[in-house]
Each structure stands twice: as C-alpha cells, then as structure tokens.
Design a protein around this motif. Sequence first.
Motif, short mmCIF file in Angstrom:
data_model
loop_
_atom_site.label_atom_id
_atom_site.label_comp_id
_atom_site.label_asym_id
_atom_site.label_seq_id
_atom_site.Cartn_x
_atom_site.Cartn_y
_atom_site.Cartn_z
N ASP A 69 38.42 37.33 -83.74
CA ASP A 69 39.47 38.35 -83.75
C ASP A 69 40.30 38.27 -85.03
O ASP A 69 40.66 39.30 -85.62
N LEU A 70 40.60 37.05 -85.47
CA LEU A 70 41.39 36.87 -86.70
C LEU A 70 40.60 37.34 -87.93
O LEU A 70 41.16 37.94 -88.85
N ASP A 71 39.29 37.04 -87.94
CA ASP A 71 38.45 37.54 -89.05
C ASP A 71 38.45 39.05 -89.09
O ASP A 71 38.54 39.67 -90.17
N ASN A 72 38.35 39.68 -87.92
CA ASN A 72 38.35 41.14 -87.86
C ASN A 72 39.67 41.72 -88.34
O ASN A 72 39.70 42.72 -89.07
N ILE A 73 40.79 41.10 -87.94
CA ILE A 73 42.10 41.56 -88.39
C ILE A 73 42.20 41.45 -89.90
O ILE A 73 42.66 42.37 -90.60
N LYS A 74 41.75 40.32 -90.45
CA LYS A 74 41.80 40.11 -91.90
C LYS A 74 40.97 41.17 -92.61
O LYS A 74 41.42 41.74 -93.62
N ASN A 75 39.77 41.45 -92.10
CA ASN A 75 38.91 42.44 -92.74
C ASN A 75 39.50 43.85 -92.66
O ASN A 75 39.45 44.61 -93.64
N LEU A 76 40.06 44.20 -91.52
CA LEU A 76 40.63 45.53 -91.35
C LEU A 76 41.87 45.73 -92.21
O LEU A 76 42.21 46.86 -92.58
N LEU A 77 42.56 44.64 -92.53
CA LEU A 77 43.69 44.72 -93.45
C LEU A 77 43.22 44.84 -94.90
O LEU A 77 43.88 45.47 -95.74
N HIS A 78 42.07 44.24 -95.19
CA HIS A 78 41.59 44.17 -96.57
C HIS A 78 40.89 45.45 -97.02
O HIS A 78 40.89 45.79 -98.20
N TYR A 79 40.27 46.18 -96.06
CA TYR A 79 39.48 47.36 -96.42
C TYR A 79 40.15 48.64 -95.92
O TYR A 79 40.95 48.62 -94.98
N CYS A 80 39.81 49.74 -96.57
CA CYS A 80 40.30 51.05 -96.13
C CYS A 80 39.11 51.99 -95.95
O CYS A 80 38.02 51.76 -96.49
N GLN A 81 39.33 53.06 -95.22
CA GLN A 81 38.24 53.96 -94.83
C GLN A 81 38.40 55.34 -95.43
O GLN A 81 39.50 55.87 -95.52
N ASP A 82 37.27 55.92 -95.85
CA ASP A 82 37.20 57.31 -96.30
C ASP A 82 38.15 57.62 -97.45
O ASP A 82 38.71 58.72 -97.53
#
Length: 369
Positions: A63-76
């Motif tokens: 879950d923490l890895d996913n949070i970190k990734n979702l903060l690091h990347y943006c969509q579209d």
Amino acid sequence: MDYTLETSQLKEKLLKTIYSLQLKSFATLQTASPLLSSQPSMGMVTQHQVHQLEDKAKSLCGDLDNIKNLLHYCQDNLVRQIPNPTGSRYGGVRGIHCSPDGSIYLTAENAPWVHVLSSTGHTLQALPCQQRGKGTFLPEDVTVTRTGMVAVADMVNEAIWAFNPHTSLSKREWIKIRKVGSPRGIGVDSMGKILVADYAQGQVHSFALDHAFKTLQVHSVPDLQGPRYVSPAPSGGFVVSEECGDAKVFTSSHKLLCSLSSKYGHQFGNPAGVCVDRDGSILVADEQRRTVHLFPEHGAPVCLVSMGLRRPAGMACSAFGNLFVADTGENCVKVFKYCVRSPYNPTNPGGHPNQTPRRGGRMAPLQPS
C-alpha cells in the motif's frame, strides 16, 4: 469546503498516518530486538501471530509503495503533439527512438525515410532509406547504437539495415547487416547489442555489430507469441511485447525473468510499444485498450495514459522525463509529462522529512497522533 483547504488537510492526514507507522514500527523494533536476542524462546508470541504480522506487513508495504507511486506520477498530462514530418501521404507514424541528447528518430508506415527531430518536434534531418542503385526500402522501427549508427527493421525485405551518419557524404550508405524472417521492433540493450523482434518466427534476436558492420555473438530467444516491440530491461536483458496479450522480461543471459501479466496480475489487450524509463520502470502501450501503463519495481501498475490515444504503436522515454508515443491513428507523436518532481532531493532534503506544508507554503512539523 474550499478545495485548497480540503487538499491541505488530506495531505496532513496522509503524512501523519505514515509518520505514526514509522514511530510505532521503530518503537516495536527497539523493544523486540533486545528481548529476542537475550532469551531463547519467543515468549507468548505464537507462530500464527508471526505469520499474520508478516502478511499484514507485506500488504502495508505494498500500500505504501502504491501511495508513493501515485504521488510520483501523473495521468493524461499531454504537453505536445508532433505531426508526422511526412504528412499523411504515406501513413501514420510507427517506430520511435529517443537519444540521450533529446533528439527523436521517427519512422512512418510506407515511408522510405528516417526523420531526425529535435525534442520539440523540429526536423533536423531526413535520412532517405535507399541502397545505391537498388531502390528504396521501408523501415518498420528504428534505434541508434552506442556508436551513433542508425539501425532499422525492414519487414518487406526481411532485413536489418544500418547507417553511419558520421562518415563523409560520399561514403554514407545503408548496409544490410542481417537477414531476419519478419523484423518488427528493434532496440539496443545495455551491453550495446542490437535486439530484433522477429514477428513471424516468434523470436528475439540479439547480436553485436562491429565498426565494419559485421554481426557477432548472435543469439535467439524462441517460443514467443507474435513479438512486436523490444526494449532494454532494467536487469540488463530486454522486455518484449507480444501481440497475443503479454509482455515478457528476459535477463542478460536470455532467460525468462517474468511475464508482466503474471507478476502484476495485469490483463493486456494488444501490447505494442515498450520502453524503460530512467528509474527502471517498464512502460507498455496497449493498442486495443488505447492506454499506457507503467510497471514499477515495487507496487501495482500505474495507468499513465487513459485517454487521447487512437492507435498507439512505438514508444520511447526521454532522459528528461517525457514519454513519446507514436499514435498511428492520429498520425502524430504525443508527448506526455508523467513524472511529478519532488520539491526536495530525498537524499539531501534540506528539511526534516516529518513535515507537512502549511497553508501558504511553509512547513510545519508533524506530531504523532
């Protein structure tokens, strides 16, 4: 509620949660370590409780890895569209390569050229694909070797061609370096070897190329299902997209490392372009679903492009954090900004990591809940 205030409160809640986990795990470690070291038994802790804690920890780390990734990347986040330099006469853009200096090498359907563009899309050079006295050929995909030679896959003539743009004008010509059954994708691995996806034969070929255009150290990986595009992998091997619905990663010794669909539980439609970014994440374009997903080393896949693509084909990442997607359906290259840069360097933050932004941009230390 004001959106800025709501977002600020949500940020504070997330940081406090992570900080609380940090404090609790550190306190437990300080208590458990000396006790486990000084006594022969586990006290009243059972085997079931250890396994249960292990499973919960794995889930929480995920879950923490996913949070970190979702903060690091943006969509579209489409920042630019680069039109096909050949126009619409020949067909849509198809193969693409991005060099470390930011220059872009582009091929298009039925067009006998490799166009070299700047990072902003201005044409720098057009390399006509023709052999002296023997007519033109049609490049399917393109790459550039470590020595600066341009190499292309030619399905019609079942060949791989190479061109040295650094020689004198009188000596510049395309050399047929290898005959391959049905070459579609082409790339260069971390060792400098050329990689070729042989579609009809279901293989990926790798070989070195010397200064005299002689191929050395030839090796083939068989039993692939319609290989289309190929790219160097973070492990030193390569990643290849398969038309039949998967992308596979191979080691530098040509052993299967993993299938992305199996490792990440991801369902592909029709995988097309593949590339690896500067962080070692694998990116795959899906022609059928019209998406681009990023597969990080840790965490679940992240959808970087969910809309705006008609028929994605080749794909490349730049050293400057941009994603270039050749959209054959709209006959242009679409450039996406997909990384959100951190406000400070994590190796030298210049501030306490346990801080959250105050409204107005200043930082306030977090307190444990």
